[in-house]
Design a protein around this motif. Structure first.
Motif, PDB file in Angstrom:
ATOM      1  N   GLN A   1       0.829  -1.209   0.000  1.00  0.00           N
ATOM      2  CA  GLN A   1       0.000   0.000   0.000  1.00  0.00           C
ATOM      3  C   GLN A   1       0.862   1.257   0.000  1.00  0.00           C
ATOM      4  O   GLN A   1       0.555   2.236  -0.686  1.00  0.00           O
ATOM      5  CB  GLN A   1      -0.916  -0.007   1.226  1.00  0.00           C
ATOM      6  CG  GLN A   1      -1.962  -1.101   1.240  1.00  0.00           C
ATOM      7  CD  GLN A   1      -2.797  -1.052   2.508  1.00  0.00           C
ATOM      8  OE1 GLN A   1      -3.214   0.012   2.960  1.00  0.00           O
ATOM      9  NE2 GLN A   1      -3.049  -2.218   3.105  1.00  0.00           N
ATOM     10  N   TRP A   2       1.966   1.222   0.795  1.00  0.00           N
ATOM     11  CA  TRP A   2       2.855   2.385   0.864  1.00  0.00           C
ATOM     12  C   TRP A   2       3.429   2.709  -0.512  1.00  0.00           C
ATOM     13  O   TRP A   2       3.486   3.859  -0.933  1.00  0.00           O
ATOM     14  CB  TRP A   2       3.975   2.107   1.865  1.00  0.00           C
ATOM     15  CG  TRP A   2       4.808   3.318   2.193  1.00  0.00           C
ATOM     16  CD1 TRP A   2       4.653   4.153   3.249  1.00  0.00           C
ATOM     17  CD2 TRP A   2       5.919   3.818   1.454  1.00  0.00           C
ATOM     18  NE1 TRP A   2       5.586   5.156   3.216  1.00  0.00           N
ATOM     19  CE2 TRP A   2       6.376   4.975   2.111  1.00  0.00           C
ATOM     20  CE3 TRP A   2       6.563   3.416   0.287  1.00  0.00           C
ATOM     21  CZ2 TRP A   2       7.452   5.722   1.652  1.00  0.00           C
ATOM     22  CZ3 TRP A   2       7.640   4.167  -0.180  1.00  0.00           C
ATOM     23  CH2 TRP A   2       8.076   5.301   0.497  1.00  0.00           C
ATOM     24  N   LEU A   3       3.879   1.671  -1.232  1.00  0.00           N
ATOM     25  CA  LEU A   3       4.454   1.887  -2.559  1.00  0.00           C
ATOM     26  C   LEU A   3       3.412   2.460  -3.515  1.00  0.00           C
ATOM     27  O   LEU A   3       3.708   3.350  -4.331  1.00  0.00           O
ATOM     28  CB  LEU A   3       5.004   0.571  -3.115  1.00  0.00           C
ATOM     29  CG  LEU A   3       6.351   0.111  -2.537  1.00  0.00           C
ATOM     30  CD1 LEU A   3       6.669  -1.299  -2.990  1.00  0.00           C
ATOM     31  CD2 LEU A   3       7.452   1.063  -2.972  1.00  0.00           C
ATOM     32  N   GLU A   4       2.168   1.980  -3.415  1.00  0.00           N
ATOM     33  CA  GLU A   4       1.105   2.468  -4.297  1.00  0.00           C
ATOM     34  C   GLU A   4       0.821   3.952  -4.046  1.00  0.00           C
ATOM     35  O   GLU A   4       0.703   4.755  -4.978  1.00  0.00           O
ATOM     36  CB  GLU A   4      -0.168   1.634  -4.079  1.00  0.00           C
ATOM     37  CG  GLU A   4      -1.332   2.038  -4.984  1.00  0.00           C
ATOM     38  CD  GLU A   4      -2.570   1.201  -4.723  1.00  0.00           C
ATOM     39  OE1 GLU A   4      -3.651   1.591  -5.202  1.00  0.00           O
ATOM     40  OE2 GLU A   4      -2.447   0.170  -4.025  1.00  0.00           O
ATOM     41  N   VAL A   5       0.734   4.321  -2.767  1.00  0.00           N
ATOM     42  CA  VAL A   5       0.483   5.731  -2.437  1.00  0.00           C
ATOM     43  C   VAL A   5       1.679   6.593  -2.838  1.00  0.00           C
ATOM     44  O   VAL A   5       1.521   7.717  -3.321  1.00  0.00           O
ATOM     45  CB  VAL A   5       0.178   5.879  -0.929  1.00  0.00           C
ATOM     46  CG1 VAL A   5       0.013   7.340  -0.554  1.00  0.00           C
ATOM     47  CG2 VAL A   5      -1.084   5.100  -0.563  1.00  0.00           C
ATOM     48  N   ALA A   6       2.902   6.065  -2.637  1.00  0.00           N
ATOM     49  CA  ALA A   6       4.110   6.817  -3.004  1.00  0.00           C
ATOM     50  C   ALA A   6       4.136   7.106  -4.501  1.00  0.00           C
ATOM     51  O   ALA A   6       4.544   8.187  -4.942  1.00  0.00           O
ATOM     52  CB  ALA A   6       5.355   6.048  -2.579  1.00  0.00           C
ATOM     53  N   GLU A   7       3.705   6.131  -5.323  1.00  0.00           N
ATOM     54  CA  GLU A   7       3.660   6.345  -6.773  1.00  0.00           C
ATOM     55  C   GLU A   7       2.663   7.447  -7.129  1.00  0.00           C
ATOM     56  O   GLU A   7       2.924   8.292  -7.992  1.00  0.00           O
ATOM     57  CB  GLU A   7       3.276   5.038  -7.462  1.00  0.00           C
ATOM     58  CG  GLU A   7       4.374   3.982  -7.441  1.00  0.00           C
ATOM     59  CD  GLU A   7       3.912   2.657  -8.013  1.00  0.00           C
ATOM     60  OE1 GLU A   7       2.724   2.584  -8.421  1.00  0.00           O
ATOM     61  OE2 GLU A   7       4.719   1.717  -8.050  1.00  0.00           O
TER      62      GLU A   7
END
Length: 614
Positions: free
Chosen positions: A603-609
């Motif tokens: 989830q963190w990577l998705e929001v960071a993108e």
């Protein structure tokens, strides 16, 4: 345990002085070594030799093949560029290579780089910020050996506690020079003491080193006493002649009794308060409705908001708080150097203030050291004894030869010692000290604490040195950024606990404020990617970007919580013993925790993108 670095018969000479004299030692995997010694004893030289940055004049330094060493020195020199360039450059272009690494995010958050900003230019950072960046650049690597020279400089109590906790979780070896006694006790399993070109090796941290040194000094005194007794015996033989030699001197040396006899009595707080009341009277310093602010780019930030506070005779107060919380501002208002925006500060008529600022700009650089002391007073009474300027200077570690050095030629630590000495010579009855331990070695710190421990006046001290705060003050107060002065009955431990609770509460508050923060976006989920009608490939607007950042912080806090739970479960598994049912249950909990951590990282990577395109 494999050897990482071996030092064999190393000698380093600087001019006419031998800094290291035939030193042999080694560092193994997993070692955590604290290095102690007086200022100028050769600690930094030893680190330079150990890390390969300095070639010794004689001897040999060998390092195991493939050993990676990361060094953080005192200089604060950093390459040009942004914080991202310095800390994360070896991860390659883009953020995706490091963003999924929870360990890297832990370092960035723990050292406060998220507040500095990864795109901030390094050449515009303060000294403390540069130190944090240098530490982060070393800690995010997989180094086999970390060599740190004064890593706690410019860190507040909370930062020092985080660094100690983090270093204990690393598998890499550690060699650290620091004057922070609490930090040494927390991380060091071995202590190296650099003395007169030699290195004495002791098991344990600072406390163990203190006991070991006391025993060494006792043995040295016993040897000196034996030598004197032999000299007296020989002199008596010469005077009386051979016929008189009919008895032998009797020696009785009991180590335990000698050490116990040397233990000083604890501070008698009641007695010191009574003496302080006689000298000071009833009124010392009182705040009535005091308000103070500091200018920022977003407008004035309130440090004190209509604060009422009283400092009484004999009070010993330690003030703690994060960097920038207003501690130095509060001290300047207390001593009258700075006026508050509103309110009244009343100082008692019998008060004689002694104030030590962080900058130590009050010294006359053109005078010699002894002249600068005598300029204040020729003699001073301390602890019921009358001491001359020279005697007090010797008690602060200045030899007779050093007392004739010009003030302008002194080091930073020596200047701080001198200013403390001048303050005491003026015989104040209220001492206000702003970071008095900066640049002081452990022996000078012990001497300072000994003086403050028996000093009968009122004491207000700001310090990141937890060891000093816990020893010399009776009450701890804190600035939490809410405009108040908060009393902490539990001392530094309570401060750290409240700070953790404060930080953990922020993501929840951000989630609660999410829908309203979206500017009435009409039923969209707070922090959801694509809110405010943005399509999957569209760049989020400013409002959505703000929500994404909040969601990113929430996920980071969740990851930290899961990592703590993972460590706790692993520790419990290690101690469960032969209870297989309990072990199976703990293992199931651990697997669920690991799965949830992987999901949150995704989830963190998705929001960071999503945030990258904002």
């Amino acid at each position: 345990m494999a050897n990482l670095v071996n030092v064999e018969a190393v000698t380093v000479v600087r001019g006419l002085r031998t800094v290291l004299d035939g030193v042999s030692l080694g560092v193994q995997t997993g070692d955590r070594i604290g290095v102690l010694g007086l200022n100028g004893s050769g600690k930094s030289t030893l680190l330079a030799v150990l890390s390969g940055r300095l070639v010794p004049d004689s001897g040999r330094v060998s390092m195991s093949r493939g050993t990676r060493v990361e060094v953080v020195g005192q200089s604060g020199d950093l390459p040009d560029g942004t914080v991202r360039d310095v800390v994360l450059s070896h991860f390659g272009p883009g953020d995706h290579q490091w963003a999924g690494d929870a360990g890297v995010r832990t370092v960035l958050d723990g050292l406060g780089l998220s507040n500095i900003g990864l795109d901030a230019s390094v050449d515009r950072l303060s000294g403390g910020e540069r130190r944090r960046v240098a530490l982060a650049a070393a800690l995010v690597t997989d180094a086999d050996l970390l060599v740190l020279d004064e890593p706690t400089n410019h860190l507040d109590i909370e930062g020092v506690a985080w660094l100690a906790s983090y270093l204990l979780t690393r598998r890499s070896a550690l060699v650290v020079v620091t004057h922070d006694r609490w930090f040494l006790d927390a991380v060091a399993g071995l202590t190296w003491e650099v003395v007169d070109g030699a290195v004495h090796i002791r098991e344990g941290g600072y406390s163990d080193w203190v006991f070991a040194r006391a025993e060494r000094l006792r043995l040295d005194r016993a040897a000196e006493e034996r030598r004197r007794n032999l000299a007296r015996k020989e002199l008596a033989w010469l005077r009386r002649g051979a016929p008189a030699r009919t008895s032998k001197p009797r020696y009785r040396i009991d180590a335990a009794e000698a050490l116990i006899a040397d233990v000083p009595p604890p501070r008698n707080t009641v007695e010191l308060h009574a003496f302080a009341r006689r000298r000071l009277g009833r009124d010392v310093v009182e705040f009535r409705g005091v308000t103070a602010t500091v200018p920022t780019t977003d407008g004035p930030r309130v440090l004190l908001d209509h604060v009422d506070y009283l400092v009484g005779p004999g009070d010993r107060v330690g003030l703690v708080g994060v960097n920038g919380s207003g501690k130095s501002t509060l001290l300047r208002i207390l001593v009258g150097v700075q006026q508050p925006e509103s309110g009244v500060v009343r100082i008692g008529s019998t008060v004689r203030l002694g104030y030590l600022s962080q900058e130590v700009a009050e010294l006359p650089t053109d005078l010699r050291l002894i002249e600068a002391v005598a300029q204040v007073a020729g003699v001073a009474e301390l602890g019921g004894r009358e001491l001359t300027a020279g005697q007090l200077a010797e008690r602060f570690g200045f030899t007779t030869a050093q007392q004739w050095t010009r003030v302008g030629e002194l080091s930073g630590g020596e200047r701080r010692r001198l200013q403390l000495l001048r303050l005491l010579m003026a015989e104040p009855n209220v001492l206000v000290l702003d970071e008095p331990t900066n640049d002081l070695d452990t022996d000078t710190l012990a001497a300072l604490e000994d003086l403050l421990d028996s000093w009968a006046g009122t004491l207000v001290v700001v310090s990141h040195d937890r060891y000093l705060v816990e020893r010399v003050v009776d009450d701890v107060v804190a600035l939490f950024g809410d405009g108040r002065i908060t009393h902490l009955p539990g001392g530094v431990e309570e401060y750290l606990r409240r700070r953790r609770e404060q930080q953990e509460a922020r993501p929840a508050a951000a989630r609660a404020a999410g829908p309203s923060a979206a500017g009435g976006s009409g039923g969209t989920s707070s922090g959801a990617p694509g809110a405010d009608g943005a399509g999957p490939g569209a760049a989020p607007d400013a409002g959505t970007a703000r929500l994404l950042r909040k969601d990113l912080q929430r996920l980071e806090r969740r990851l930290e919580s899961l990592q703590r739970r993972e460590r706790d479960l692993q520790d419990r598994l290690a101690t469960v013993g032969s209870d297989y049912a309990a072990a199976a249950e703990l293992d199931r909990d651990l697997q669920r925790t690991l799965a949830e951590r992987d999901d949150v990282e995704g989830q963190w990577l998705e929001v960071a993108e999503q945030l990258e395109s904002a």
